[in-house]
Design a protein around this motif. Structure first.
Motif, PDB file in Angstrom:
ATOM      1  N   PRO A   1       0.822  -1.218   0.000  1.00 49.14           N
ATOM      2  CA  PRO A   1       0.000   0.000   0.000  1.00 49.14           C
ATOM      3  C   PRO A   1       0.854   1.266   0.000  1.00 49.14           C
ATOM      4  O   PRO A   1       1.973   1.281   0.531  1.00 49.14           O
ATOM      5  CB  PRO A   1      -0.806  -0.130   1.294  1.00 49.14           C
ATOM      6  CG  PRO A   1      -0.819  -1.593   1.596  1.00 49.14           C
ATOM      7  CD  PRO A   1       0.503  -2.116   1.121  1.00 49.14           C
ATOM      8  N   SER A   2       0.310   2.309  -0.591  1.00 51.74           N
ATOM      9  CA  SER A   2       1.022   3.581  -0.692  1.00 51.74           C
ATOM     10  C   SER A   2       0.059   4.732  -0.416  1.00 51.74           C
ATOM     11  O   SER A   2      -1.142   4.524  -0.214  1.00 51.74           O
ATOM     12  CB  SER A   2       1.611   3.742  -2.098  1.00 51.74           C
ATOM     13  OG  SER A   2       0.558   3.924  -3.048  1.00 51.74           O
ATOM     14  N   LYS A   3       0.587   5.945  -0.454  1.00 52.46           N
ATOM     15  CA  LYS A   3      -0.250   7.129  -0.270  1.00 52.46           C
ATOM     16  C   LYS A   3      -1.303   7.219  -1.369  1.00 52.46           C
ATOM     17  O   LYS A   3      -2.430   7.652  -1.136  1.00 52.46           O
ATOM     18  CB  LYS A   3       0.621   8.382  -0.267  1.00 52.46           C
ATOM     19  CG  LYS A   3      -0.150   9.674  -0.044  1.00 52.46           C
ATOM     20  CD  LYS A   3       0.774  10.879  -0.043  1.00 52.46           C
ATOM     21  CE  LYS A   3      -0.016  12.170   0.141  1.00 52.46           C
ATOM     22  NZ  LYS A   3       0.873  13.366   0.134  1.00 52.46           N
TER      23      LYS A   3
ATOM     24  N   ASP B   1      -4.394   2.008  -1.634  1.00 48.00           N
ATOM     25  CA  ASP B   1      -4.319   1.147  -0.455  1.00 48.00           C
ATOM     26  C   ASP B   1      -4.436  -0.335  -0.769  1.00 48.00           C
ATOM     27  O   ASP B   1      -4.169  -1.179   0.086  1.00 48.00           O
ATOM     28  CB  ASP B   1      -5.370   1.552   0.583  1.00 48.00           C
ATOM     29  CG  ASP B   1      -6.799   1.402   0.062  1.00 48.00           C
ATOM     30  OD1 ASP B   1      -6.961   1.082  -1.133  1.00 48.00           O
ATOM     31  OD2 ASP B   1      -7.745   1.619   0.840  1.00 48.00           O
ATOM     32  N   LYS B   2      -4.843  -0.675  -1.997  1.00 44.26           N
ATOM     33  CA  LYS B   2      -4.934  -2.081  -2.379  1.00 44.26           C
ATOM     34  C   LYS B   2      -4.699  -2.198  -3.883  1.00 44.26           C
ATOM     35  O   LYS B   2      -4.822  -1.213  -4.611  1.00 44.26           O
ATOM     36  CB  LYS B   2      -6.285  -2.669  -1.993  1.00 44.26           C
ATOM     37  CG  LYS B   2      -7.480  -2.003  -2.644  1.00 44.26           C
ATOM     38  CD  LYS B   2      -8.793  -2.631  -2.160  1.00 44.26           C
ATOM     39  CE  LYS B   2      -9.999  -1.964  -2.831  1.00 44.26           C
ATOM     40  NZ  LYS B   2     -11.272  -2.571  -2.383  1.00 44.26           N
TER      41      LYS B   2
END
Length: 328
Positions: free
Chosen positions: A206-208, A211-212
Motif C-alpha cells: 500500500p502507498s499514499k 491502499d490495495k
C-alpha cells in the motif's frame, strides 16, 4: 460489471490525415463520456504512419478541453524518451487546466523503432533499466514537499495519479513495490498476463496513492450488429499487426473480405497469439466473450480499444460495449 475505459491510438486511416484523426478522437471521447466510460487514454508512439498521438500531452489537452467529466490521460508516456522533469511540467500543466481529470500512465518501451528512438532522443544514452528511478523522480516532482532542489512548476503538490504500464513481470513488480495501479497491455501482448496479475496482487505494498491492488487490462472489441460485419471490421486491425510485424507499417487500412483466409499459417498463428484478448461479433457474442474474460482474469477495470477503419462503425462498437456494461 466493472468500469470500462477507452484506449485511443488516434488512428490515421488510409486516405485521411492527422487533423481528421484528432477530430475523431475528440468525437469518440465526447461520445464515451455520454456513454459512461470512466477514462480516455492516448498512447505515445513515434514514426508510425497510422498513429497520430506522438505529442501525447498536447492531444490530451485537446481532448480534455472538449469534454467535461471523463478522465483523460496517457496510456502511456514512454518515460525513457523524456526527462522526468519535463513530463512533470507537462502533466502539472494539464492537471492545473483540468483538475481532477488527468491520469499519467508510464511505460519503459521506446514506442518506436531503434532509428526513430535515436532521432527522438538524439542519442540512446538513456537506459530503460533506469525506469524505476525515473518513476520515483517523477513522482517526487508531484509531492507536496519534494525532496529535490529542482521544482516542477506547475507540478508540485498536484494530484496526478501515476500508473505503471507493462506487458511483462517487470512492470508488475515495480507497480506492486511502489503501490501504484497497474495497466497490462493484454490487448496486444497477452502472453504473461496471468503471471503478471498474480505477481502484482501478491506482492503489492500500500502507498499514499493506493491502499490495495488495482489492475486494468487492455481488451480489443470489434462489435457490430452482426457477427459477419464485426469479423469484417476486425480485418483492419489484423492488417495493421501483420504489416507492422513484417516491417512495413501503414495507415489503418479498409476492411478486406476474406483477409484471414488469405494469410499463411505463421501469420495466422501470430494474430491468434497477439489478439487473444479480443471480442468480435454481434452484441450477444461480444457480451459472452467479455463476461468470460472478466470471469477468468478478475480485473478492476477494462481498457477497451477498437481499431476500426470507419469512424461511425467505431463509435457503434463502443456504444454496443457500453450498453453491455450497463446491463451489469
Amino acid at each position: 460489471m466493472i468500469p470500462f475505459s477507452i484506449l485511443d491510438l488516434a488512428p490515421i486511416t488510409e486516405g485521411s490525415d492527422a487533423a481528421t484523426s484528432f477530430q475523431r478522437s475528440l468525437d469518440l471521447a465526447q461520445h464515451g463520456e455520454r456513454w459512461g466510460y470512466q477514462r480516455f487514454w492516448l498512447a505515445e508512439h513515434h514514426g508510425m504512419p497510422g498513429i497520430a498521438s506522438a505529442a501525447t500531452a498536447v492531444l490530451i489537452g485537446h481532448v480534455a478541453a472538449g469534454t467535461s467529466t471523463i478522465r483523460v490521460g496517457a496510456g502511456g508516456i514512454m518515460l525513457p524518451n523524456h526527462s522526468p522533469l519535463v513530463i512533470a511540467e507537462q502533466f502539472g500543466t494539464l492537471a492545473s487546466l483540468y483538475p481532477g481529470r488527468i491520469d499519467l500512465g508510464l511505460g519503459r518501451a521506446p514506442g518506436s523503432d531503434h532509428t526513430t528512438a535515436r532521432a527522438l532522443r538524439r542519442n540512446l544514452a538513456s537506459d530503460a533499466d533506469e525506469f524505476p528511478q525515473d518513476v520515483v523522480e517523477l513522482m517526487d516532482y508531484f509531492a507536496d514537499s519534494p525532496r529535490r532542489q529542482v521544482r516542477a512548476v506547475p507540478g508540485a503538490g498536484l494530484d496526478v495519479p501515476v500508473w505503471i504500464l507493462g506487458s511483462s513481470l517487470f512492470g508488475a513488480q515495480l507497480a506492486a513495490a511502489l503501490g501504484l495501479p497497474y495497466a497490462f497491455a493484454s490487448h496486444f501482448a497477452p502472453q504473461m498476463m496471468m503471471q503478471a496479475i498474480e505477481l502484482y496482487r501478491s506482492t503489492f505494498r500500500p502507498s499514499k496513492q493506493l491502499d490495495k491492488p488495482y489492475v486494468m487490462l487492455g481488451f480489443n472489441v470489434f462489435a457490430a450488429d452482426s457477427d459477419e460485419e464485426a469479423q469484417l471490421l476486425a480485418t483492419s486491425m489484423q492488417q495493421a499487426f501483420v504489416n507492422l510485424r513484417t516491417g512495413r507499417p501503414t495507415k489503418l487500412q479498409p476492411p478486406v473480405p476474406g483477409y484471414l483466409e488469405s494469410l499463411g499459417t505463421a501469420e495466422r498463428m501470430m494474430l491468434d497469439s497477439v489478439l487473444s484478448c479480443t471480442a468480435i461479433g454481434a452484441p450477444a457474442t461480444v457480451e459472452s466473450q467479455l463476461r468470460s474474460f472478466i470471469a477468468r482474469t478478475k480485473p478492476d477495470e477494462l481498457m477497451i480499444t477498437s481499431q476500426i477503419f470507419d469512424h461511425a462503425a467505431r463509435l457503434r462498437a463502443y456504444e454496443i460495449t457500453a450498453e453491455i456494461n450497463r446491463k451489469g
